[in-house]
Design an enzyme around this catalytic site. Sequence first.
Site, PDB file in Angstrom:
ATOM      1  N   GLU A 178      -6.559  30.432  -1.935  1.00  0.00           N
ATOM      2  CA  GLU A 178      -7.873  30.442  -1.307  1.00  0.00           C
ATOM      3  C   GLU A 178      -7.966  29.293  -0.309  1.00  0.00           C
ATOM      4  OE1 GLU A 178     -12.500  29.790  -2.598  1.00  0.00           O
ATOM      5  OE2 GLU A 178     -11.154  30.742  -4.035  1.00  0.00           O
ATOM      6  N   ALA A 184       6.282  26.082   1.994  1.00  0.00           N
ATOM      7  CA  ALA A 184       6.319  24.919   1.108  1.00  0.00           C
ATOM      8  C   ALA A 184       5.008  24.801   0.356  1.00  0.00           C
ATOM      9  CB  ALA A 184       6.565  23.654   1.922  1.00  0.00           C
ATOM     10  N   GLU A 224       3.430  32.608   0.288  1.00  0.00           N
ATOM     11  CA  GLU A 224       3.326  32.458   1.733  1.00  0.00           C
ATOM     12  C   GLU A 224       4.041  33.532   2.538  1.00  0.00           C
ATOM     13  OE1 GLU A 224       4.173  28.462   2.987  1.00  0.00           O
ATOM     14  OE2 GLU A 224       2.642  27.625   1.649  1.00  0.00           O
ATOM     15  N   GLU A 278       5.863  29.530  -4.070  1.00  0.00           N
ATOM     16  CA  GLU A 278       5.450  29.376  -2.677  1.00  0.00           C
ATOM     17  C   GLU A 278       6.083  30.431  -1.770  1.00  0.00           C
ATOM     18  OE1 GLU A 278       3.018  27.471  -1.546  1.00  0.00           O
ATOM     19  OE2 GLU A 278       2.685  26.655  -3.544  1.00  0.00           O
ATOM     20  N   PRO A 330       9.282   7.146   3.248  1.00  0.00           N
ATOM     21  CA  PRO A 330       9.363   6.106   2.228  1.00  0.00           C
ATOM     22  C   PRO A 330       8.597   4.826   2.568  1.00  0.00           C
ATOM     23  CG  PRO A 330      11.432   6.256   3.398  1.00  0.00           C
ATOM     24  CD  PRO A 330      10.586   7.413   3.865  1.00  0.00           C
ATOM     25  N   GLY A 331       8.129   4.684   3.778  1.00  0.00           N
ATOM     26  CA  GLY A 331       7.375   3.492   4.146  1.00  0.00           C
ATOM     27  C   GLY A 331       6.001   3.439   3.513  1.00  0.00           C
ATOM     28  N   GLU A 350      -6.172  28.934   2.305  1.00  0.00           N
ATOM     29  CA  GLU A 350      -4.889  28.689   2.985  1.00  0.00           C
ATOM     30  C   GLU A 350      -4.751  29.684   4.132  1.00  0.00           C
ATOM     31  OE1 GLU A 350      -0.420  27.570   1.593  1.00  0.00           O
ATOM     32  OE2 GLU A 350      -1.348  29.237   0.537  1.00  0.00           O
ATOM     33  N   ARG A 409      -2.288  21.737  10.928  1.00  0.00           N
ATOM     34  CA  ARG A 409      -2.168  20.521  10.140  1.00  0.00           C
ATOM     35  C   ARG A 409      -3.152  19.499  10.693  1.00  0.00           C
ATOM     36  NH1 ARG A 409      -0.079  21.438   5.254  1.00  0.00           N
ATOM     37  NH2 ARG A 409       1.992  22.386   5.346  1.00  0.00           N
ATOM     38  N   GLU A 458       0.863  -1.175   0.000  1.00  0.00           N
ATOM     39  CA  GLU A 458       0.000   0.000   0.000  1.00  0.00           C
ATOM     40  C   GLU A 458       0.899   1.224   0.000  1.00  0.00           C
ATOM     41  OE1 GLU A 458      -3.654  -1.851   2.655  1.00  0.00           O
ATOM     42  OE2 GLU A 458      -2.296  -0.420   3.578  1.00  0.00           O
TER      43      GLU A 458
END
Length: 179
Positions: free
Chosen positions: A137, A75, A95, A91, A113-114, A139, A63, A37
Amino acid sequence: MKLEEKTLKENCIYNGKILRVFNDEVKCGDGHISKREYVDHHGGASILAVDDDENIYLVEQYRYAYRKVLKEIPAGKLEQNEDPMVCAKRELKEEVGATCKEMQLLALIYPTPGYTNEPLYIYLAKGLEQGEDHLDEGELLKAYKIPFDEALRQVESGEIKDGKTVVAILKYALMRQSK
């Protein structure tokens, strides 16, 4: 035993606006058949913007996945086939409201990377010229500058937890030491 795996069957189980989720069937190097996955993501570009007084720009942004506000360098996500430096400059302007005279690649990292193939480019921006920000918009973030040494202290204390920000600050600290 080979460390590589061969994809036997791709299975996209979600195709969203910024990512796709796969549940693929693979043949492992030892012949074993397994499932993998992962999240397919175009990647992102981030910027350690350093002014002439050795201040850096950070943003505070909620977040959702962590259910908290994080301190990060500016970012954004790459559009399909977009040049990462073009994204980084966009960016920085959106920002922080800044443009830069110099920009160089500081690092390319694979943050998780998992479960994702996301590449994350980290740029160093110098020769900053301040202007107006132009947030996307929806953000919501707060941009501010902080002395680099204070940001480094916040990384050391664990106050700054965002991976790209930690890498950028530590890498720049190493660059300063070698001068």
